[in-house]
Design an enzyme around this catalytic site. Structure first.
Site, PDB file in Angstrom:
ATOM      1  CB  ALA A   1      29.373  44.331  46.153  1.00 46.32           C
TER       2      ALA A   1
ATOM      3  CG  ASN B   1      33.156  37.455  43.729  1.00 45.45           C
ATOM      4  OD1 ASN B   1      32.855  36.717  44.664  1.00 45.45           O
ATOM      5  ND2 ASN B   1      34.379  37.918  43.552  1.00 45.45           N
ATOM      6  CD  GLU B   2      31.623  41.153  41.009  1.00 43.85           C
ATOM      7  OE1 GLU B   2      32.438  40.852  40.100  1.00 43.85           O
ATOM      8  OE2 GLU B   2      31.901  41.098  42.215  1.00 43.85           O
TER       9      GLU B   2
ATOM     10  CB  ALA C   1      34.324  40.983  45.461  1.00 43.89           C
TER      11      ALA C   1
ATOM     12  NE  ARG D   1      41.273  30.945  33.505  1.00 41.09           N
ATOM     13  CZ  ARG D   1      42.265  30.253  32.963  1.00 41.09           C
ATOM     14  NH1 ARG D   1      43.341  29.977  33.673  1.00 41.09           N
ATOM     15  NH2 ARG D   1      42.196  29.849  31.711  1.00 41.09           N
TER      16      ARG D   1
ATOM     17  CG  ASP E   1      39.437  35.650  47.207  1.00 40.72           C
ATOM     18  OD1 ASP E   1      39.805  34.585  47.742  1.00 40.72           O
ATOM     19  OD2 ASP E   1      38.935  36.597  47.841  1.00 40.72           O
TER      20      ASP E   1
END
Length: 250
Positions: free
Chosen positions: A158, A115-116, A156, A56, A51
Site C-alpha cells: 500500500a 497486510n492486504e 507494505a 506465512r 515480514d
C-alpha cells in the site's frame, strides 16, 4: 503462560541457527519454513525471519501469539532484531511483555489477510470495477487494480501505491487504487466496521498478502471486511517502536 512453543524460521543458515539455539533454550519444537508439512499445536510461535516469514506463520497458525525476531534489513513485524535474541528471551521468560493485537481482513472462501487483499487486472489489460461501501456506491475504479489494506499493511504494498501510513493498532481499513487512470481517484481511509464490495467489470485476479488466490470473472462481486480474529504479537519494553522503523525508509 505458554506450554507449547514452536520456533518457526526462514529457510536460511542464520535464521535456522538462531532458531535451534532458542528452541534448545526453551525446550521448544523447531521447524523451518521450507520443511513444515503438517499442523503443529502451539500456544506461542517464535518466528525468525523477515515480514514474509511472519505472514506465512500467521497464515499457518492464525491468531496464535507470535514472538518475532527479524533476521533481515527491515522488519515492520519484528519485535526485536535477531542479534538481541538472548536479552529478548530473558525478558520474555520473566513475563515482561504485552500482547499487541492487529486487525486482519476477511473475504468469503479465502484465507484472512494480515497486510492486504489485492484485485488486479490480467496482464496488460485495464482493470475496471465498481465499489460500494456499506452498500453505498463509491464510484468506479480504472487502472491496474485496487488494494484493501489493514493498518499493518499500510507500510507494505500500500505504501508503494501512495496509500497513507496508518498506525498499526488503529481501527481502520484503507482502500487504495493501484496506478489509477483517473485524476480524481485517491486512497480513502474507512472505519474497520465497513463492508467493502467490489464488482468487477473486467477479468481480475485476487491476491492475499502477495499470494495468488483465484481469478474473478466480470460481473462478479468480491466482499471484504474486518476478520473476526486478530493477529497477536509479543512486545517487550525494549522492542523497537513503529516510528523508529519508519525512519529506516528515509
Amino acid at each position: 503462560m505458554f506450554k507449547k512453543i514452536l520456533v518457526f524460521a526462514k529457510n536460511d543458515p542464520l535464521s535456522r541457527s538462531l532458531a535451534s539455539q532458542i528452541a534448545e533454550k526453551l525446550k521448544a519444537t523447531f521447524v523451518s519454513e521450507a520443511a513444515i508439512k503438517r499442523r503443529f499445536q502451539a500456544d506461542l510461535i517464535i518466528v525468525i525471519g523477515g515480514d514474509g516469514t511472519v505472514i506465512r506463520a500467521e497464515r499457518l497458525f492464525p491468531s496464535v501469539p507470535k514472538f518475532t525476531f527479524g533476521s533481515g534489513r527491515l522488519g515492520f513485524l519484528s519485535s526485536l532484531k535477531a542479534q538481541d535474541w538472548e536479552a529478548g528471551i530473558k525478558a520474555f521468560t520473566t513475563q515482561k511483555f504485552i500482547l499487541e493485537e492487529r486487525l486482519k481482513l476477511s473475504s468469503p472462501s479465502c484465507p484472512a489477510a494480515l497486510n492486504e487483499y489485492l484485485i488486479k487486472g490480467t496482464e496488460g489489460k485495464m482493470f475496471e470495477a465498481e465499489v460500494w461501501i456499506d452498500k453505498k456506491p463509491m464510484g468506479g475504479i480504472r487502472g491496474d487494480g485496487i488494494l484493501v489494506s489493514t493498518p499493518t499493511g499500510s507500510t507494505a504494498y500500500a505504501l508503494s501505491c501512495g496509500g497513507p501510513i496508518v498506525y498499526p493498532t488503529a481501527k481502520n481499513i484503507s482502500l487504495i487504487p493501484v496506478n489509477p487512470f483517473q485524476l480524481g481517484s485517491r486512497p480513502i481511509v474507512l472505519a474497520d466496521t465497513a463492508t467493502i464490495q467490489i464488482q468487477l467489470m473486467t477479468p481480475g485476479r485476487l491476491f492475499a498478502d502477495g499470494e495468488f488466490l483465484k481469478t474473478v470473472d466480470p460481473k462478479k462481486t468480491v466482499t471484504f471486511k474486518k476478520a473476526k480474529n486478530t493477529a497477536r504479537f509479543v512486545l517487550l519494553p525494549q522492542s523497537s517502536n513503529f516510528f523508529e522503523k519508519l525512519s529506516l525508509l528515509r
